[in-house]
Scaffold this motif. Structure first.
Motif, PDB file in Angstrom:
ATOM      1  N   TYR A  52     -56.165  -3.531  45.104  1.00 29.34           N
ATOM      2  CA  TYR A  52     -54.857  -2.822  44.641  1.00 29.34           C
ATOM      3  C   TYR A  52     -54.495  -3.171  43.084  1.00 29.34           C
ATOM      4  O   TYR A  52     -54.598  -4.512  42.651  1.00 29.34           O
ATOM      5  CB  TYR A  52     -53.770  -3.213  45.229  1.00 29.34           C
ATOM      6  CG  TYR A  52     -53.752  -2.778  46.761  1.00 29.34           C
ATOM      7  CD1 TYR A  52     -53.513  -1.529  47.094  1.00 29.34           C
ATOM      8  CD2 TYR A  52     -54.065  -3.518  47.816  1.00 29.34           C
ATOM      9  CE1 TYR A  52     -53.368  -0.827  48.273  1.00 29.34           C
ATOM     10  CE2 TYR A  52     -54.261  -3.070  49.215  1.00 29.34           C
ATOM     11  CZ  TYR A  52     -53.901  -1.774  49.613  1.00 29.34           C
ATOM     12  OH  TYR A  52     -53.904  -1.262  50.673  1.00 29.34           O
ATOM     13  N   GLN A  70     -45.005  -2.280  41.350  1.00 27.27           N
ATOM     14  CA  GLN A  70     -44.037  -0.884  41.318  1.00 27.27           C
ATOM     15  C   GLN A  70     -43.535  -0.402  42.653  1.00 27.27           C
ATOM     16  O   GLN A  70     -42.581   0.288  42.785  1.00 27.27           O
ATOM     17  CB  GLN A  70     -44.867   0.241  40.318  1.00 27.27           C
ATOM     18  CG  GLN A  70     -44.387   1.632  40.247  1.00 27.27           C
ATOM     19  CD  GLN A  70     -45.134   2.542  39.568  1.00 27.27           C
ATOM     20  OE1 GLN A  70     -46.105   2.230  39.437  1.00 27.27           O
ATOM     21  NE2 GLN A  70     -44.785   3.756  39.525  1.00 27.27           N
ATOM     22  N   VAL A  71     -44.555  -0.616  43.443  1.00 25.86           N
ATOM     23  CA  VAL A  71     -44.272   0.247  44.838  1.00 25.86           C
ATOM     24  C   VAL A  71     -44.183  -0.661  46.031  1.00 25.86           C
ATOM     25  O   VAL A  71     -44.859  -1.593  46.216  1.00 25.86           O
ATOM     26  CB  VAL A  71     -45.590   1.057  45.318  1.00 25.86           C
ATOM     27  CG1 VAL A  71     -45.259   1.870  46.405  1.00 25.86           C
ATOM     28  CG2 VAL A  71     -45.716   2.336  44.075  1.00 25.86           C
ATOM     29  N   LEU A 101     -44.188  -1.347  49.484  1.00 24.58           N
ATOM     30  CA  LEU A 101     -44.642  -0.754  50.801  1.00 24.58           C
ATOM     31  C   LEU A 101     -43.867  -1.309  51.965  1.00 24.58           C
ATOM     32  O   LEU A 101     -43.563  -2.374  52.016  1.00 24.58           O
ATOM     33  CB  LEU A 101     -46.210  -1.051  50.802  1.00 24.58           C
ATOM     34  CG  LEU A 101     -47.053  -0.794  49.771  1.00 24.58           C
ATOM     35  CD1 LEU A 101     -48.454  -1.331  50.131  1.00 24.58           C
ATOM     36  CD2 LEU A 101     -47.269   0.858  49.840  1.00 24.58           C
ATOM     37  N   ARG A 102     -43.695  -0.446  52.830  1.00 28.92           N
ATOM     38  CA  ARG A 102     -42.882  -0.445  53.889  1.00 28.92           C
ATOM     39  C   ARG A 102     -43.296  -0.769  55.091  1.00 28.92           C
ATOM     40  O   ARG A 102     -42.901  -1.419  56.105  1.00 28.92           O
ATOM     41  CB  ARG A 102     -41.756   0.509  53.994  1.00 28.92           C
ATOM     42  CG  ARG A 102     -40.835   0.444  52.765  1.00 28.92           C
ATOM     43  CD  ARG A 102     -39.997   1.734  52.995  1.00 28.92           C
ATOM     44  NE  ARG A 102     -38.987   1.911  51.560  1.00 28.92           N
ATOM     45  CZ  ARG A 102     -39.263   2.784  50.916  1.00 28.92           C
ATOM     46  NH1 ARG A 102     -40.192   3.848  51.096  1.00 28.92           N
ATOM     47  NH2 ARG A 102     -38.454   2.958  49.669  1.00 28.92           N
ATOM     48  N   GLU A 162     -50.128   4.411  54.158  1.00 31.61           N
ATOM     49  CA  GLU A 162     -48.799   4.411  53.172  1.00 31.61           C
ATOM     50  C   GLU A 162     -49.330   4.133  51.678  1.00 31.61           C
ATOM     51  O   GLU A 162     -48.835   4.886  50.665  1.00 31.61           O
ATOM     52  CB  GLU A 162     -47.759   3.599  53.593  1.00 31.61           C
ATOM     53  CG  GLU A 162     -46.481   3.597  52.644  1.00 31.61           C
ATOM     54  CD  GLU A 162     -45.576   2.271  52.989  1.00 31.61           C
ATOM     55  OE1 GLU A 162     -44.688   2.438  52.310  1.00 31.61           O
ATOM     56  OE2 GLU A 162     -45.787   1.504  53.806  1.00 31.61           O
ATOM     57  N   ALA A 163     -50.091   3.238  51.667  1.00 31.66           N
ATOM     58  CA  ALA A 163     -50.553   2.678  50.296  1.00 31.66           C
ATOM     59  C   ALA A 163     -51.212   3.881  49.505  1.00 31.66           C
ATOM     60  O   ALA A 163     -51.109   4.155  48.228  1.00 31.66           O
ATOM     61  CB  ALA A 163     -51.305   1.495  50.291  1.00 31.66           C
ATOM     62  N   ILE A 195     -51.106   7.106  50.005  1.00 26.78           N
ATOM     63  CA  ILE A 195     -50.100   8.285  49.831  1.00 26.78           C
ATOM     64  C   ILE A 195     -49.316   7.778  48.156  1.00 26.78           C
ATOM     65  O   ILE A 195     -49.124   8.601  47.673  1.00 26.78           O
ATOM     66  CB  ILE A 195     -49.523   8.522  50.930  1.00 26.78           C
ATOM     67  CG1 ILE A 195     -50.334   9.273  51.952  1.00 26.78           C
ATOM     68  CG2 ILE A 195     -48.230   9.680  50.513  1.00 26.78           C
ATOM     69  CD1 ILE A 195     -49.592   9.411  53.282  1.00 26.78           C
ATOM     70  N   ARG A 196     -48.702   6.821  48.585  1.00 30.85           N
ATOM     71  CA  ARG A 196     -47.640   6.372  47.410  1.00 30.85           C
ATOM     72  C   ARG A 196     -48.473   6.153  46.259  1.00 30.85           C
ATOM     73  O   ARG A 196     -47.959   6.376  45.268  1.00 30.85           O
ATOM     74  CB  ARG A 196     -47.035   5.059  48.145  1.00 30.85           C
ATOM     75  CG  ARG A 196     -46.385   5.479  49.275  1.00 30.85           C
ATOM     76  CD  ARG A 196     -44.980   4.795  49.620  1.00 30.85           C
ATOM     77  NE  ARG A 196     -44.059   4.421  48.771  1.00 30.85           N
ATOM     78  CZ  ARG A 196     -43.240   3.541  48.405  1.00 30.85           C
ATOM     79  NH1 ARG A 196     -43.218   2.664  49.339  1.00 30.85           N
ATOM     80  NH2 ARG A 196     -42.421   3.530  47.708  1.00 30.85           N
ATOM     81  N   ALA A 197     -49.655   5.422  46.182  1.00 31.20           N
ATOM     82  CA  ALA A 197     -50.711   5.277  44.876  1.00 31.20           C
ATOM     83  C   ALA A 197     -50.799   6.693  44.382  1.00 31.20           C
ATOM     84  O   ALA A 197     -50.716   6.858  43.064  1.00 31.20           O
ATOM     85  CB  ALA A 197     -52.136   4.687  45.290  1.00 31.20           C
ATOM     86  N   TRP A 229     -49.216   9.651  44.731  1.00 30.10           N
ATOM     87  CA  TRP A 229     -48.063  10.361  44.307  1.00 30.10           C
ATOM     88  C   TRP A 229     -47.586   9.635  43.013  1.00 30.10           C
ATOM     89  O   TRP A 229     -46.843  10.238  42.057  1.00 30.10           O
ATOM     90  CB  TRP A 229     -46.933  10.259  45.373  1.00 30.10           C
ATOM     91  CG  TRP A 229     -47.115  11.063  46.532  1.00 30.10           C
ATOM     92  CD1 TRP A 229     -48.049  12.075  46.722  1.00 30.10           C
ATOM     93  CD2 TRP A 229     -46.382  11.173  47.604  1.00 30.10           C
ATOM     94  NE1 TRP A 229     -48.204  12.815  47.805  1.00 30.10           N
ATOM     95  CE2 TRP A 229     -47.012  12.074  48.670  1.00 30.10           C
ATOM     96  CE3 TRP A 229     -45.199  10.523  48.258  1.00 30.10           C
ATOM     97  CZ2 TRP A 229     -46.373  12.486  49.724  1.00 30.10           C
ATOM     98  CZ3 TRP A 229     -44.999  10.656  49.412  1.00 30.10           C
ATOM     99  CH2 TRP A 229     -45.471  11.849  50.262  1.00 30.10           C
ATOM    100  N   ALA A 230     -47.724   8.205  42.906  1.00 28.75           N
ATOM    101  CA  ALA A 230     -47.483   7.396  41.626  1.00 28.75           C
ATOM    102  C   ALA A 230     -48.340   7.479  40.509  1.00 28.75           C
ATOM    103  O   ALA A 230     -48.178   7.182  39.278  1.00 28.75           O
ATOM    104  CB  ALA A 230     -47.395   6.016  42.202  1.00 28.75           C
TER     105      ALA A 230
END
Length: 87
Positions: free
Chosen positions: A54, A61-62, A64-65, A74-75, A77-79, A81-82
Motif C-alpha cells: 500500500y 488519506q483513506v 479503512l473501516r 474495501e481497500a 475499491i477505495r484506492a 475511487w481515490a
C-alpha cells in the motif's frame, strides 16, 4: 513499470502456484474478481490475495473501516475511487 503511488497486488495463480488453493476456494476468488471488475477501472486477477504493498499516501488519506477478507475488498475499491492505480 514504476508506479510509486500504486497499490501493488500479489497473485497466487499460475504455474508456480500448483494446487495449493483448493478448487472451491479458487471458484470463490474468481467470482469475487468478476464482481469487483464492475466496480474497478481495470480487472484484477486475485482480488483476495493479502500480499499487497500500500502506498503511504493511501494509508494516510483513506481510513479503512472493515477487517478480515472484507478489508481486502474495501481497500481495492477505495484506492480505485481515490485514483490510485492497481498493479
Amino acid at each position: 513499470m514504476t508506479a510509486p503511488d500504486a497499490l501493488v497486488l500479489g497473485h497466487r495463480f499460475g504455474p508456480a502456484a500448483g494446487d495449493r488453493i483448493p478448487p472451491l476456494r479458487r471458484v470463490a476468488i474468481r467470482a469475487a474478481d468478476r464482481t469487483l471488475g464492475s466496480l474497478l477501472p481495470a480487472p484484477v486477477s486475485d482480488s483476495q490475495c493479502g500480499f499487497r504493498i500500500y502506498p503511504g499516501a493511501f494509508l494516510r488519506q483513506v481510513a479503512l473501516r472493515e477487517g478480515g477478507f472484507v478489508l481486502e475488498t474495501e481497500a481495492l475499491i477505495r484506492a480505485a475511487w481515490a485514483g490510485y492505480p492497481l498493479v
